[in-house]
Design an enzyme around this catalytic site. Structure first.
Site, short mmCIF file in Angstrom:
data_model
loop_
_atom_site.label_atom_id
_atom_site.label_comp_id
_atom_site.label_asym_id
_atom_site.label_seq_id
_atom_site.Cartn_x
_atom_site.Cartn_y
_atom_site.Cartn_z
CB SER A 124 -0.97 -0.04 1.18
OG SER A 124 -2.00 0.92 1.05
CG ASP A 148 -3.90 -4.04 -4.17
OD1 ASP A 148 -4.03 -4.53 -5.30
OD2 ASP A 148 -4.80 -3.41 -3.60
CG HIS A 296 -5.72 -1.77 -0.71
ND1 HIS A 296 -4.69 -1.77 -1.62
CD2 HIS A 296 -5.29 -1.00 0.34
CE1 HIS A 296 -3.69 -1.02 -1.16
NE2 HIS A 296 -4.03 -0.56 0.02
#
Length: 334
Positions: A124, A148, A296
């Site tokens: 992230s 991600d 996510h």
């Protein structure tokens, strides 16, 4: 500029020491070191070639993925360093909080600890920091697994980030939960449900909710006022934890990282769309993208599966990508 972002609520709910966050070009990030419990090569030296640095996401910390890094260290037979960004975990509170600064903190960490040919695992926020570190100092790093995220500006995620920060701010400022309440975490969880119904996201954020002073004192938070608090200075992170996190700097033409980079994409996530894949191909030509059935929050939803993919990447996948790149380069010379 960023240090003046102090959110003042009504007098009844103010529980902060009214000073600004200091501005520091770099900070020494706190870290944990995970070593293999049983090494096939005998006693593992502290400074082994190709260690891995695990870089967490927004409102995460080095403690979030302790078990994952223990497993990966044993599977890969290599040390894994987990760090806390500034304003997170046990690292000091300071501004700025942007990708340029966070990347400089990461590079400073690698150089200070004399890590040789390290690889990165970034998730992230940590994924973008890792990508920028690869591009800024390509000779410093061996490879990476990016989880991600993609190297593009993402205005579409700003509304979600604002909700997350608002939930954190209002839980500590308006819920009135005392530190000596044995049910403080359950009550904080209930209060946050007004903003975030998803139990997994609440659980992730609530790992920062504390009822005792942390190891690192803060210049802006009075942890001894008898109320619960967040480890992060959320009242002082307005805008910077939203617009800055969704941002991505302009990369000069021709800059790229030619080492092997894996990208793990959640198929139910919007963080790696076509514009992101195009940017990945341009900046990280020797890449491989893996899909996983998750949102996510891959690391929480598919812990065993993602650990397996990451381990396989560092064991064999990245070497296959290197061989393919070398073959292409050789053919281009013919």
């Amino acid at each position: 500029m960023f240090a003046s972002n102090v959110v003042v609520l009504n007098k009844r709910s103010i529980r902060f020491i009214q000073t600004q966050l200091p501005v520091k070009a770099t900070v020494d990030m706190k870290f944990d070191l995970h070593l293999p419990k049983r090494s096939v090569i005998g006693k593992l030296p502290y400074h082994v070639e190709e260690p891995i640095v695990f870089v967490h996401g927004l409102f995460g910390s080095k403690k979030n993925y302790f078990n994952d890094c223990e497993k990966l260290s044993n599977l890969l037979q290599t040390p894994i360093y987990t760090i806390d960004f500034r304003n997170h975990g046990e690292t000091e509170h300071a501004m700025p909080f942007d990708y340029e600064t966070l990347t400089n903190d990461l590079i400073h960490f690698v150089e200070k600890h004399n890590l040789k040919n390290p690889s990165l695992i970034g998730y992230s926020l940590g994924a973008k920091v890792s990508m920028l570190a690869l591009l800024k100092q390509p000779s410093l790093f061996k490879s990476a697994m990016i989880i991600d995220n993609s190297p593009v500006v993402q205005p579409e995620i700003v509304p979600f980030l604002k909700v997350f920060r608002k939930a954190c701010v209002e839980t500590v400022n308006k819920a009135g939960i005392r530190a000596d309440d044995k049910d403080y975490r359950a009550k904080a969880n209930q209060y946050m449900s007004k903003f975030i119904p998803n139990a997994g996201i609440k659980g992730y954020l609530l790992q920062n909710c504390i009822n005792k002073p942390p190891k690192n004192p803060s210049p802006v938070i009075n942890y001894n006022d008898g109320m619960i608090h967040w480890k992060n200075p959320v009242n002082h992170m307005a805008n910077v934890s939203e617009e800055n996190v969704a941002d991505w700097p302009t990369i000069p033409e021709g800059i790229k990282f030619n080492g092997p980079v894996g990208f793990l994409r959640g198929t139910k996530s919007d963080f790696v769309l076509q514009k992101g894949r195009d940017a990945i191909a341009k900046l990280f030509p020797n890449n491989r993208i893996f899909d996983i059935n998750a949102t996510h929050f891959i690391l929480n939803e598919r812990p065993s599966e993602y650990v397996g993919i990451v381990a396989d990447w560092f064991k064999t996948g990245r070497h296959d990508v290197e061989k393919l790149a070398a073959k292409k380069a050789k053919n281009a010379q013919l």
